[in-house]
Scaffold this motif. Structure first.
Motif, PDB file in Angstrom:
ATOM      1  N   LYS A 194       2.563   6.914  -4.271  1.00 26.72           N
ATOM      2  CA  LYS A 194       1.303   6.793  -5.002  1.00 26.72           C
ATOM      3  C   LYS A 194       1.477   7.249  -6.451  1.00 26.72           C
ATOM      4  O   LYS A 194       0.972   6.629  -7.379  1.00 26.72           O
ATOM      5  N   GLN A 233       3.533   4.648  -8.471  1.00 27.60           N
ATOM      6  CA  GLN A 233       2.846   3.403  -8.811  1.00 27.60           C
ATOM      7  C   GLN A 233       1.556   3.609  -9.598  1.00 27.60           C
ATOM      8  O   GLN A 233       0.910   2.644  -9.979  1.00 27.60           O
ATOM      9  N   PHE A 234       1.177   4.860  -9.857  1.00 23.62           N
ATOM     10  CA  PHE A 234      -0.058   5.106 -10.589  1.00 23.62           C
ATOM     11  C   PHE A 234       0.111   4.668 -12.044  1.00 23.62           C
ATOM     12  O   PHE A 234       1.107   4.991 -12.687  1.00 23.62           O
ATOM     13  N   TYR A 289       0.858  -1.178   0.000  1.00 18.27           N
ATOM     14  CA  TYR A 289       0.000   0.000   0.000  1.00 18.27           C
ATOM     15  C   TYR A 289       0.895   1.229   0.000  1.00 18.27           C
ATOM     16  O   TYR A 289       1.572   1.497   0.994  1.00 18.27           O
ATOM     17  N   PRO A 290       0.930   1.964  -1.092  1.00 16.56           N
ATOM     18  CA  PRO A 290       1.792   3.157  -1.147  1.00 16.56           C
ATOM     19  C   PRO A 290       1.187   4.277  -0.297  1.00 16.56           C
ATOM     20  O   PRO A 290       0.226   4.922  -0.688  1.00 16.56           O
ATOM     21  N   TYR A 291       1.731   4.506   0.873  1.00 10.51           N
ATOM     22  CA  TYR A 291       1.149   5.472   1.794  1.00 10.51           C
ATOM     23  C   TYR A 291       1.721   6.865   1.652  1.00 10.51           C
ATOM     24  O   TYR A 291       1.146   7.818   2.151  1.00 10.51           O
ATOM     25  N   THR A 292       2.833   7.039   0.972  1.00 12.17           N
ATOM     26  CA  THR A 292       3.342   8.386   0.742  1.00 12.17           C
ATOM     27  C   THR A 292       2.850   8.872  -0.615  1.00 12.17           C
ATOM     28  O   THR A 292       2.575   8.091  -1.529  1.00 12.17           O
ATOM     29  N   PHE A 293       2.752  10.181  -0.735  1.00 17.08           N
ATOM     30  CA  PHE A 293       2.247  10.774  -1.977  1.00 17.08           C
ATOM     31  C   PHE A 293       3.149  10.430  -3.160  1.00 17.08           C
ATOM     32  O   PHE A 293       2.662  10.085  -4.242  1.00 17.08           O
ATOM     33  N   SER A 294       4.455  10.499  -2.959  1.00 17.08           N
ATOM     34  CA  SER A 294       5.375  10.198  -4.054  1.00 17.08           C
ATOM     35  C   SER A 294       5.285   8.719  -4.457  1.00 17.08           C
ATOM     36  O   SER A 294       5.396   8.388  -5.640  1.00 17.08           O
TER      37      SER A 294
END
Length: 76
Positions: free
Chosen positions: A18, A21-22, A11-16
């Motif tokens: 996210k 991995q988008f 689960y990518p919890y940091t904004f960078s």
């Protein structure tokens, strides 16, 4: 662009993370809105540039300065 991480976070919890991995490529290839948005920008940019150049030409700037001067004189 850098390669994708070997072990992406569950689960990518940091904004960078996210953003990293988008699946941008998937959305650009499979949704019409992204293609038309890019095409629209490419088509509209020269038109807006031409309007900008015409509106900010020295002749037009002096015409509007004169109009503003007359309007200011009318209010005093």
């Amino acid at each position: 662009m850098a390669d994708a991480p070997a072990r992406p976070m569950k689960y990518p919890y940091t904004f960078s993370a996210k953003i990293a991995q988008f699946p941008f490529k998937f959305y650009v290839q499979n949704q019409w809105i992204w293609r038309y948005w890019m095409i629209g920008i490419a088509v509209a940019s020269p038109v807006f540039y031409k309007i900008h150049k015409m509106a900010n030409s020295p002749e037009n700037v002096s015409i509007w300065a004169e109009k503003r001067k007359k309007e200011a004189a009318a209010h005093h």
